[in-house]
Motif scaffolding. Sequence first.
Motif, PDB file in Angstrom:
ATOM      1  N   ARG A 141      32.100 -60.202  33.802  1.00 32.91           N
ATOM      2  CA  ARG A 141      32.410 -59.646  32.486  1.00 32.91           C
ATOM      3  C   ARG A 141      31.112 -59.375  31.739  1.00 32.91           C
ATOM      4  NH1 ARG A 141      35.596 -63.732  28.803  1.00 32.91           N
ATOM      5  NH2 ARG A 141      35.099 -62.128  27.282  1.00 32.91           N
ATOM      6  N   GLU A 142      31.231 -58.593  30.653  1.00 26.97           N
ATOM      7  CA  GLU A 142      30.075 -58.359  29.801  1.00 26.97           C
ATOM      8  C   GLU A 142      29.558 -59.682  29.244  1.00 26.97           C
ATOM      9  OE1 GLU A 142      29.691 -54.419  27.323  1.00 26.97           O
ATOM     10  OE2 GLU A 142      31.715 -55.229  27.051  1.00 26.97           O
ATOM     11  N   TYR A 143      28.272 -59.725  28.973  1.00 27.97           N
ATOM     12  CA  TYR A 143      27.690 -60.956  28.460  1.00 27.97           C
ATOM     13  C   TYR A 143      26.558 -60.627  27.490  1.00 27.97           C
ATOM     14  CZ  TYR A 143      24.259 -59.997  32.156  1.00 27.97           C
ATOM     15  OH  TYR A 143      23.332 -59.407  32.961  1.00 27.97           O
ATOM     16  N   VAL A 144      26.155 -61.663  26.771  1.00 29.66           N
ATOM     17  CA  VAL A 144      25.096 -61.543  25.769  1.00 29.66           C
ATOM     18  C   VAL A 144      23.990 -62.522  26.115  1.00 29.66           C
ATOM     19  CG1 VAL A 144      24.508 -61.945  23.335  1.00 29.66           C
ATOM     20  CG2 VAL A 144      26.643 -60.778  23.937  1.00 29.66           C
ATOM     21  N   VAL A 145      22.757 -62.072  25.973  1.00 31.22           N
ATOM     22  CA  VAL A 145      21.587 -62.929  26.111  1.00 31.22           C
ATOM     23  C   VAL A 145      20.854 -62.928  24.777  1.00 31.22           C
ATOM     24  CG1 VAL A 145      19.390 -63.300  27.302  1.00 31.22           C
ATOM     25  CG2 VAL A 145      21.367 -62.421  28.577  1.00 31.22           C
ATOM     26  N   LYS A 146      20.525 -64.109  24.271  1.00 32.72           N
ATOM     27  CA  LYS A 146      19.798 -64.219  23.010  1.00 32.72           C
ATOM     28  C   LYS A 146      19.074 -65.563  22.975  1.00 32.72           C
ATOM     29  CE  LYS A 146      23.957 -65.812  20.534  1.00 32.72           C
ATOM     30  NZ  LYS A 146      24.925 -65.476  19.456  1.00 32.72           N
ATOM     31  N   PRO A 147      18.114 -65.736  22.069  1.00 32.08           N
ATOM     32  CA  PRO A 147      17.380 -66.999  22.002  1.00 32.08           C
ATOM     33  C   PRO A 147      18.132 -68.065  21.225  1.00 32.08           C
ATOM     34  CG  PRO A 147      16.468 -65.459  20.425  1.00 32.08           C
ATOM     35  CD  PRO A 147      17.553 -64.714  21.167  1.00 32.08           C
ATOM     36  N   THR A 148      17.844 -69.326  21.548  1.00 27.00           N
ATOM     37  CA  THR A 148      18.470 -70.409  20.792  1.00 27.00           C
ATOM     38  C   THR A 148      17.887 -70.517  19.386  1.00 27.00           C
ATOM     39  OG1 THR A 148      16.891 -72.017  21.682  1.00 27.00           O
ATOM     40  CG2 THR A 148      18.998 -71.775  22.836  1.00 27.00           C
ATOM     41  N   SER A 149      16.705 -69.981  19.190  1.00 25.90           N
ATOM     42  CA  SER A 149      16.116 -69.927  17.855  1.00 25.90           C
ATOM     43  C   SER A 149      15.956 -68.466  17.486  1.00 25.90           C
ATOM     44  CB  SER A 149      14.756 -70.637  17.817  1.00 25.90           C
ATOM     45  OG  SER A 149      14.189 -70.581  16.529  1.00 25.90           O
ATOM     46  N   GLY A 150      16.878 -67.972  16.678  1.00 26.56           N
ATOM     47  CA  GLY A 150      16.843 -66.561  16.327  1.00 26.56           C
ATOM     48  C   GLY A 150      17.746 -66.279  15.155  1.00 26.56           C
ATOM     49  N   ALA A 151      17.533 -65.121  14.536  1.00 26.62           N
ATOM     50  CA  ALA A 151      18.348 -64.711  13.399  1.00 26.62           C
ATOM     51  C   ALA A 151      18.382 -63.192  13.351  1.00 26.62           C
ATOM     52  CB  ALA A 151      17.774 -65.275  12.096  1.00 26.62           C
ATOM     53  N   GLY A 152      19.437 -62.662  12.737  1.00 28.06           N
ATOM     54  CA  GLY A 152      19.533 -61.223  12.578  1.00 28.06           C
ATOM     55  C   GLY A 152      19.628 -60.464  13.884  1.00 28.06           C
ATOM     56  N   ALA A 153      20.162 -61.101  14.938  1.00 25.84           N
ATOM     57  CA  ALA A 153      20.323 -60.485  16.266  1.00 25.84           C
ATOM     58  C   ALA A 153      18.979 -60.130  16.898  1.00 25.84           C
ATOM     59  CB  ALA A 153      21.226 -59.253  16.206  1.00 25.84           C
ATOM     60  N   ARG A 154      17.895 -60.781  16.464  1.00 25.06           N
ATOM     61  CA  ARG A 154      16.603 -60.557  17.100  1.00 25.06           C
ATOM     62  C   ARG A 154      16.633 -61.078  18.532  1.00 25.06           C
ATOM     63  NH1 ARG A 154      12.966 -63.134  12.235  1.00 25.06           N
ATOM     64  NH2 ARG A 154      13.129 -61.414  10.749  1.00 25.06           N
ATOM     65  N   ASP A 226      14.918 -54.022  20.074  1.00 26.31           N
ATOM     66  CA  ASP A 226      15.177 -53.052  19.009  1.00 26.31           C
ATOM     67  C   ASP A 226      15.668 -53.774  17.761  1.00 26.31           C
ATOM     68  OD1 ASP A 226      14.454 -50.905  20.513  1.00 26.31           O
ATOM     69  OD2 ASP A 226      16.484 -50.094  20.779  1.00 26.31           O
ATOM     70  N   ASP A 227      15.422 -53.178  16.602  1.00 28.91           N
ATOM     71  CA  ASP A 227      16.001 -53.709  15.376  1.00 28.91           C
ATOM     72  C   ASP A 227      17.496 -53.415  15.361  1.00 28.91           C
ATOM     73  OD1 ASP A 227      13.589 -54.635  14.406  1.00 28.91           O
ATOM     74  OD2 ASP A 227      13.132 -52.777  13.340  1.00 28.91           O
ATOM     75  N   LYS A 228      18.261 -54.359  14.820  1.00 29.79           N
ATOM     76  CA  LYS A 228      19.702 -54.177  14.708  1.00 29.79           C
ATOM     77  C   LYS A 228      20.135 -54.356  13.266  1.00 29.79           C
ATOM     78  CE  LYS A 228      19.410 -55.873  19.195  1.00 29.79           C
ATOM     79  NZ  LYS A 228      18.262 -56.651  19.685  1.00 29.79           N
ATOM     80  N   VAL A 229      21.311 -53.849  12.957  1.00 31.30           N
ATOM     81  CA  VAL A 229      21.924 -54.092  11.647  1.00 31.30           C
ATOM     82  C   VAL A 229      22.682 -55.406  11.772  1.00 31.30           C
ATOM     83  CG1 VAL A 229      23.534 -53.266   9.909  1.00 31.30           C
ATOM     84  CG2 VAL A 229      22.121 -51.633  11.182  1.00 31.30           C
ATOM     85  N   PRO A 230      22.215 -56.478  11.121  1.00 31.53           N
ATOM     86  CA  PRO A 230      22.819 -57.791  11.378  1.00 31.53           C
ATOM     87  C   PRO A 230      24.222 -57.962  10.794  1.00 31.53           C
ATOM     88  CG  PRO A 230      21.122 -57.950   9.699  1.00 31.53           C
ATOM     89  CD  PRO A 230      21.038 -56.569  10.247  1.00 31.53           C
ATOM     90  N   HIS A 231      24.581 -57.171   9.785  1.00 29.42           N
ATOM     91  CA  HIS A 231      25.887 -57.350   9.155  1.00 29.42           C
ATOM     92  C   HIS A 231      26.545 -55.987   8.904  1.00 29.42           C
ATOM     93  CE1 HIS A 231      24.704 -61.490   8.630  1.00 29.42           C
ATOM     94  NE2 HIS A 231      23.686 -61.138   7.890  1.00 29.42           N
ATOM     95  N   PRO A 232      26.982 -55.302   9.971  1.00 32.46           N
ATOM     96  CA  PRO A 232      27.575 -53.966   9.779  1.00 32.46           C
ATOM     97  C   PRO A 232      29.006 -54.035   9.258  1.00 32.46           C
ATOM     98  CG  PRO A 232      27.641 -54.588  12.094  1.00 32.46           C
ATOM     99  CD  PRO A 232      26.891 -55.682  11.382  1.00 32.46           C
ATOM    100  N   ASN A 233      29.369 -53.022   8.498  1.00 37.98           N
ATOM    101  CA  ASN A 233      30.758 -52.840   8.042  1.00 37.98           C
ATOM    102  C   ASN A 233      31.312 -54.086   7.351  1.00 37.98           C
ATOM    103  OD1 ASN A 233      30.791 -50.227   9.293  1.00 37.98           O
ATOM    104  ND2 ASN A 233      31.171 -51.229  11.251  1.00 37.98           N
ATOM    105  N   LEU A 234      30.555 -54.598   6.409  1.00 37.41           N
ATOM    106  CA  LEU A 234      30.975 -55.800   5.686  1.00 37.41           C
ATOM    107  C   LEU A 234      32.163 -55.533   4.782  1.00 37.41           C
ATOM    108  CD1 LEU A 234      27.570 -57.324   4.524  1.00 37.41           C
ATOM    109  CD2 LEU A 234      29.217 -58.407   6.041  1.00 37.41           C
ATOM    110  N   ARG A 235      33.027 -56.537   4.692  1.00 35.27           N
ATOM    111  CA  ARG A 235      34.112 -56.474   3.719  1.00 35.27           C
ATOM    112  C   ARG A 235      34.617 -57.891   3.452  1.00 35.27           C
ATOM    113  NH1 ARG A 235      39.398 -54.002   6.933  1.00 35.27           N
ATOM    114  NH2 ARG A 235      39.978 -55.917   8.016  1.00 35.27           N
ATOM    115  N   PRO A 236      35.186 -58.119   2.273  1.00 34.56           N
ATOM    116  CA  PRO A 236      35.757 -59.444   2.003  1.00 34.56           C
ATOM    117  C   PRO A 236      36.880 -59.767   2.988  1.00 34.56           C
ATOM    118  CG  PRO A 236      35.524 -58.179  -0.023  1.00 34.56           C
ATOM    119  CD  PRO A 236      35.281 -57.218   1.106  1.00 34.56           C
ATOM    120  N   TRP A 237      37.109 -61.048   3.192  1.00 35.23           N
ATOM    121  CA  TRP A 237      38.099 -61.488   4.171  1.00 35.23           C
ATOM    122  C   TRP A 237      38.853 -62.689   3.630  1.00 35.23           C
ATOM    123  CZ3 TRP A 237      40.406 -59.669   8.305  1.00 35.23           C
ATOM    124  CH2 TRP A 237      41.072 -60.542   9.179  1.00 35.23           C
TER     125      TRP A 237
END
Length: 309
Positions: A141-154, A226-237
């Motif tokens: 299946r699709e998967y994600v790789v990211k660091p354990t110390s990170g923010a903003g989808a860096r 690449d830079d990413k938009v960390p909070h796209p399409n925000l709306r109250p929930w």
Amino acid sequence: MTPRIALVTCQEVRESGYDPDLPVLADAVRQAGAGAEAGDGLGAGADVSVVCWDDPDVEWGGFDLVLIRSTWDYSWRAAEFLAWADRCGAATTLANPPEVVRWNADKRYLGDLAAAGVPVVDTRYLAPGDPTGPDVLPDDREYVVKPTSGAGARYAARYTPEDPESHETAVRHLERMHAEGLTAMVQPYIRSIDTAGERALQFFGGRYLHAIRKGAVLEPGTAFDDDKVPHPNLRPWEPSPAELAVAERALAAVPGAPELLYARVDLVDGDDGAPRVMELELVEPNLFLFLHEESVPVVAEAVVKAAAR
């Protein structure tokens, strides 16, 4: 006595104005402090300073409360930031406390939550020195790789095992992070994010405050650096009872049962449709006050009360 409160950010955010909540919160805390002081017959309101965590000229012991807000460069300077948190916490009241900041700054805390019975996104950790070949990555299946110390989808990216080029890129991604001393997380890509999004439940002063929903951050084919938009399409929930229950279980599982001034619990729906914790943000979560203006005075009052303890 006039409480002295520091709202802590970083130089990049202060120069760019990227945190729209910061000036609003500073003004609201001053006003809340003025109201509290007037009620006590003491006159002036709270003395609020917006400062950078790495400013060598700041005397942290001169504040009654230091509130971490938008220190959004900390994940790439983690050792330096954690050392600052320890020094600051020794000099005055730091929110959240240094031991919480240290635990939460490394996303291996998800393993602690899972061990406590909290439903979390399945996660595998690969530290520098661990194997990085294709056989350590999911093939079903699709998967994600990211660091354990990170923010903003860096340094985060989404990969497809059926695509050999994508799989090879994921291996290079792992090798790059390990070369920089970063531990990698490998998680299944939660498909519900593409339809139901992620929900972030905010807590402040020990109670539920508000929630937001955001869309998918990781698009297929986007490079990890690449830079990413960390909070796209925000709306109250409006969270469901099940979402609130999982969020509260996550907060109750924080080691040592510390008093948390603020918290954000990010949730997604697992394959079974039930909410799971994607992240527990106890260091510098965006509160999204600009989407919930009614929460501003609630937060400000809680900050002033924390400074008065």
